[in-house]
Design an enzyme around this catalytic site. Sequence first.
Site, PDB file in Angstrom:
ATOM      1  N   TYR A   1       0.855  -1.184   0.000  1.00 56.94           N
ATOM      2  CA  TYR A   1       0.000   0.000   0.000  1.00 56.94           C
ATOM      3  C   TYR A   1       0.892   1.234   0.000  1.00 56.94           C
ATOM      4  CZ  TYR A   1      -4.038  -2.917   1.236  1.00 56.94           C
ATOM      5  OH  TYR A   1      -5.039  -3.858   1.228  1.00 56.94           O
TER       6      TYR A   1
ATOM      7  N   LYS B   1     -12.520  -5.175   3.103  1.00 62.18           N
ATOM      8  CA  LYS B   1     -13.541  -5.574   4.064  1.00 62.18           C
ATOM      9  C   LYS B   1     -14.858  -6.063   3.452  1.00 62.18           C
ATOM     10  CE  LYS B   1     -11.427  -5.106   7.855  1.00 62.18           C
ATOM     11  NZ  LYS B   1     -10.400  -5.906   7.237  1.00 62.18           N
TER      12      LYS B   1
END
Length: 391
Positions: free
Chosen positions: A201, A297
């Site tokens: 990331y 998620k």
Amino acid sequence: MRTTVGIIGAGPAGLLLARLLHNAGIDSVVLESRDRDYVEQRQRAGILEQGTVDVLRAAGAGERMDRRGLRHDGIELRFDRRRHRVDFPRLTRGRSVMVYAQTEVCKDLIALQLKEGGPLLFEAEALAVEDVESDHPAVRFRHGGLEDVLECDYVVGCDGFWGVSRKAVPAALSRVFERTYPFGWLGILADVAPSHDELVYARHDRGFALLSMRSPSVSRLYLQVPADTDAKTWADDAIWDELERRLETDDDWTLRRGPITQKSVTPMRSYVHEPMRHGRLFLAGDAAHIVPPTGAKGLNLAVGDVVTFARALTHRQETGSTALLDAYSQTCLRRVWQAERFSYDMTTMLHRHPDATPFDERLQVARLDRIASCRAAETDLAEGYTGFPIG
């Protein structure tokens, strides 16, 4: 047609719920508007939390995942040309995540359902959910050109944001919370081995970038772009050049390039519908909530929803008590809002907002510095990424 639980949608949530109910001796029927090929091909999430992995194994759907999935024990954060690895097992008492695409999860669950489970009807379009305030709700649907009615004791809407399930909740009882981001993700699939063995990331002044993978030979990468971007306007070489800039480091790391086989733009939004239950109708997954993909998620939240419902209905069958069913919305929403919080934090920490000031950008770097230098902050990220407790 009559069943105990009518399930609308054969994504991973609906299919997993059917499997959990089958294992508990509860019958169900799954209605899916698309054909089987579409369900098994649509590209979605690829990161499974520890809890999701555990649920799939316990449900008897983990054999191929354990053989072909890629266990990851951490992620790498990049900022200011620096690299910091977050070690999940060290920070979370052994928890990790699995890289295993949603398409593969669906293939596994479809095979099990067709072999052992109840009816799974493809190209069966749900038209309306009716009588949800009664003891016998129903789903009107069209299959094979004919309309039919599925009578149920319960209906679980796993039919996504655009499905019919949520429309059965009266507007006067609904509360909606949402945020739309002014950027999206330009995502590519490329036939090249990943340039790193874990997800990366990257926060960069030019915008966010993510290095991911689907297998040891297929890379999945993303670039932050304006929300209205058309993927076709990006040439392949330009994508690789930009990824190289945003993922740059001060050491000798290099980005591997290869043929791009797919490109698309994913919008970024947060959405929660409350309540997640009305009468005998229960909402699950994207029908009730959406998170930006930064926190990985979406699929995992849907799994938490259907596990919560299956446990509650099993408890009802075994004890006669409706306490867990009555608490379904409240139970799920506790986890949903923690995931929304985590995804929002990850998104705002790593993406460059079009209106960002130098002060905002310094704060982003300070937040990343805090994670890299403080075990408590690093642990909070690791616990959130590997998953909040289900139920």
